[in-house]
Motif scaffolding. Structure first.
Motif, PDB file in Angstrom:
ATOM      1  N   ALA A 240       0.803  -1.226   0.000  1.00 45.79           N
ATOM      2  CA  ALA A 240       0.000   0.000   0.000  1.00 45.79           C
ATOM      3  C   ALA A 240       0.836   1.275   0.000  1.00 45.79           C
ATOM      4  N   ILE A 241       2.022   1.211   0.575  1.00 42.20           N
ATOM      5  CA  ILE A 241       2.812   2.437   0.705  1.00 42.20           C
ATOM      6  C   ILE A 241       4.105   2.372  -0.106  1.00 42.20           C
ATOM      7  N   PHE A 242       4.940   1.363   0.155  1.00 44.32           N
ATOM      8  CA  PHE A 242       6.256   1.359  -0.477  1.00 44.32           C
ATOM      9  C   PHE A 242       6.196   1.182  -1.991  1.00 44.32           C
ATOM     10  N   GLY A 243       5.442   0.218  -2.475  1.00 41.91           N
ATOM     11  CA  GLY A 243       5.387  -0.038  -3.919  1.00 41.91           C
ATOM     12  C   GLY A 243       5.015   1.199  -4.727  1.00 41.91           C
ATOM     13  N   PRO A 244       3.886   1.832  -4.401  1.00 42.92           N
ATOM     14  CA  PRO A 244       3.523   3.043  -5.148  1.00 42.92           C
ATOM     15  C   PRO A 244       4.513   4.191  -4.943  1.00 42.92           C
ATOM     16  N   ALA A 245       4.993   4.354  -3.713  1.00 42.78           N
ATOM     17  CA  ALA A 245       5.915   5.463  -3.436  1.00 42.78           C
ATOM     18  C   ALA A 245       7.229   5.289  -4.185  1.00 42.78           C
ATOM     19  N   ALA A 246       7.794   4.091  -4.154  1.00 46.25           N
ATOM     20  CA  ALA A 246       9.078   3.859  -4.825  1.00 46.25           C
ATOM     21  C   ALA A 246       8.947   4.002  -6.339  1.00 46.25           C
ATOM     22  N   THR A 247       7.865   3.494  -6.892  1.00 44.74           N
ATOM     23  CA  THR A 247       7.649   3.615  -8.334  1.00 44.74           C
ATOM     24  C   THR A 247       7.570   5.083  -8.742  1.00 44.74           C
ATOM     25  N   THR A 248       6.813   5.845  -7.999  1.00 41.19           N
ATOM     26  CA  THR A 248       6.660   7.272  -8.281  1.00 41.19           C
ATOM     27  C   THR A 248       7.982   8.009  -8.080  1.00 41.19           C
ATOM     28  N   TRP A 249       8.685   7.680  -7.018  1.00 39.67           N
ATOM     29  CA  TRP A 249       9.959   8.330  -6.700  1.00 39.67           C
ATOM     30  C   TRP A 249      11.000   8.078  -7.789  1.00 39.67           C
ATOM     31  N   PHE A 250      11.131   6.837  -8.221  1.00 41.99           N
ATOM     32  CA  PHE A 250      12.131   6.533  -9.248  1.00 41.99           C
ATOM     33  C   PHE A 250      11.810   7.259 -10.551  1.00 41.99           C
ATOM     34  N   GLY A 251      10.540   7.360 -10.882  1.00 39.09           N
ATOM     35  CA  GLY A 251      10.152   8.125 -12.068  1.00 39.09           C
ATOM     36  C   GLY A 251      10.487   9.598 -11.917  1.00 39.09           C
ATOM     37  N   PHE A 252      10.233  10.139 -10.734  1.00 40.07           N
ATOM     38  CA  PHE A 252      10.567  11.539 -10.455  1.00 40.07           C
ATOM     39  C   PHE A 252      12.068  11.780 -10.618  1.00 40.07           C
ATOM     40  N   LEU A 253      12.875  10.904 -10.030  1.00 38.19           N
ATOM     41  CA  LEU A 253      14.331  11.060 -10.151  1.00 38.19           C
ATOM     42  C   LEU A 253      14.773  10.992 -11.608  1.00 38.19           C
TER      43      LEU A 253
ATOM     44  N   ARG B  55      13.151  11.744 -14.296  1.00 41.20           N
ATOM     45  CA  ARG B  55      12.735  12.931 -15.053  1.00 41.20           C
ATOM     46  C   ARG B  55      13.405  14.215 -14.586  1.00 41.20           C
ATOM     47  N   ASN B  56      13.670  14.325 -13.291  1.00 38.74           N
ATOM     48  CA  ASN B  56      14.062  15.616 -12.730  1.00 38.74           C
ATOM     49  C   ASN B  56      15.502  15.739 -12.257  1.00 38.74           C
ATOM     50  N   VAL B  57      16.176  14.643 -12.057  1.00 36.77           N
ATOM     51  CA  VAL B  57      17.576  14.714 -11.627  1.00 36.77           C
ATOM     52  C   VAL B  57      18.436  14.242 -12.794  1.00 36.77           C
ATOM     53  N   VAL B  58      18.744  15.198 -13.659  1.00 34.85           N
ATOM     54  CA  VAL B  58      19.524  14.927 -14.862  1.00 34.85           C
ATOM     55  C   VAL B  58      20.570  16.028 -14.976  1.00 34.85           C
ATOM     56  N   LEU B  59      21.820  15.640 -14.810  1.00 33.50           N
ATOM     57  CA  LEU B  59      22.922  16.593 -14.895  1.00 33.50           C
ATOM     58  C   LEU B  59      23.693  16.361 -16.191  1.00 33.50           C
ATOM     59  N   LYS B  60      24.635  17.226 -16.488  1.00 35.01           N
ATOM     60  CA  LYS B  60      25.393  17.108 -17.737  1.00 35.01           C
ATOM     61  C   LYS B  60      26.275  15.864 -17.764  1.00 35.01           C
TER      62      LYS B  60
ATOM     63  N   SER C  82      22.545   3.308 -12.231  1.00 36.61           N
ATOM     64  CA  SER C  82      23.498   3.381 -13.337  1.00 36.61           C
ATOM     65  C   SER C  82      23.273   2.323 -14.413  1.00 36.61           C
ATOM     66  N   ILE C  83      22.801   1.125 -14.054  1.00 33.11           N
ATOM     67  CA  ILE C  83      22.698   0.086 -15.088  1.00 33.11           C
ATOM     68  C   ILE C  83      21.311  -0.538 -15.250  1.00 33.11           C
ATOM     69  N   VAL C  84      20.402  -0.283 -14.325  1.00 35.11           N
ATOM     70  CA  VAL C  84      19.086  -0.919 -14.392  1.00 35.11           C
ATOM     71  C   VAL C  84      18.092   0.035 -15.057  1.00 35.11           C
ATOM     72  N   PRO C  85      17.371  -0.437 -16.072  1.00 37.16           N
ATOM     73  CA  PRO C  85      16.346   0.412 -16.684  1.00 37.16           C
ATOM     74  C   PRO C  85      15.281   0.816 -15.653  1.00 37.16           C
ATOM     75  N   LEU C  86      14.723   1.992 -15.828  1.00 37.61           N
ATOM     76  CA  LEU C  86      13.760   2.558 -14.884  1.00 37.61           C
ATOM     77  C   LEU C  86      12.667   1.570 -14.485  1.00 37.61           C
ATOM     78  N   GLU C  87      12.092   0.884 -15.449  1.00 34.20           N
ATOM     79  CA  GLU C  87      10.946   0.021 -15.147  1.00 34.20           C
ATOM     80  C   GLU C  87      11.295  -1.169 -14.253  1.00 34.20           C
ATOM     81  N   TYR C  88      12.584  -1.487 -14.112  1.00 31.26           N
ATOM     82  CA  TYR C  88      12.989  -2.625 -13.276  1.00 31.26           C
ATOM     83  C   TYR C  88      13.618  -2.216 -11.948  1.00 31.26           C
ATOM     84  N   ARG C  89      13.699  -0.933 -11.685  1.00 26.83           N
ATOM     85  CA  ARG C  89      14.381  -0.488 -10.463  1.00 26.83           C
ATOM     86  C   ARG C  89      13.657  -0.895  -9.193  1.00 26.83           C
TER      87      ARG C  89
END
Length: 173
Positions: free
Chosen positions: A58-71, A73-78, A143-150
């Motif tokens: 109820a909490i971790f699965g949805p939160a982690a999925t959303t969090w990894f997507g947020f990272l 999309r939003n934490v991208v450096l040069k 670094s090596i795992v695609p987003l959908e499998y994190r």
């Protein structure tokens, strides 16, 4: 079986991560009680296992999925290495304390105990234990795992981690 999981993940990522998390959080508690504590079935605390599974699903699965997507999309450096370091830092400094606080307080509420006292007694040992494992895991994950499998990677490593969390939560440190 992996193709089936991939299809479910592609179609319903949050639901799939939630079910996976529920199963593995509950399994971590079973390991804690049966393999580590050697309680046996007659002394197994099924309510405790249920609480762990409920939290995972109820909490971790949805939160982690959303969090990894947020990272993603939003934490991208040069620099890709800097991006990974920034994601790990954000994960450990923002998500982890929030997750541990939610975990400890929700467990206390479900157990009928004082959530503030539970947090005071268990947050620091949990966070310290976290820092010995998760920065490295997440560095590899980002670094090596695609987003959908994190979340799956986290859930697999979490089998042992949730065993430890369950023991800390139950006071078996």
């Amino acid at each position: 079986m992996f193709r089936w999981y991939q299809a479910k993940l592609a179609k319903q990522p949050i639901l799939t991560a939630s079910v996976t998390s529920a199963v593995l959080f509950g399994s971590g508690d079973v390991l804690a009680q049966q393999v580590v504590d050697r309680k046996g079935l007659e002394k197994h605390d099924f309510a405790r296992t249920g609480r762990m599974a409920l939290y995972g699903g109820a909490i971790f699965g949805p939160a982690a999925t959303t969090w990894f997507g947020f990272l993603q999309r939003n934490v991208v450096l040069k620099n890709s290495k800097a991006t990974i370091v920034a994601r790990v830092a954000a994960d450990q400094c923002l998500f982890t304390p929030t997750h541990l606080t939610c975990f400890l307080t929700s467990m206390a509420i479900m157990e009928g105990s004082d959530p503030i006292e539970k947090w005071r007694n268990s947050f620091l040992p949990s966070y310290k234990a976290n820092l010995t494992i998760w920065p490295l895991v997440q560095g590899v994950n980002f670094s090596i795992v695609p987003l959908e499998y994190r979340v799956l990677v986290v859930n697999l490593v979490s089998l042992g981690w949730n065993c430890l969390l369950s023991m800390i939560n139950s006071g078996d440190k």
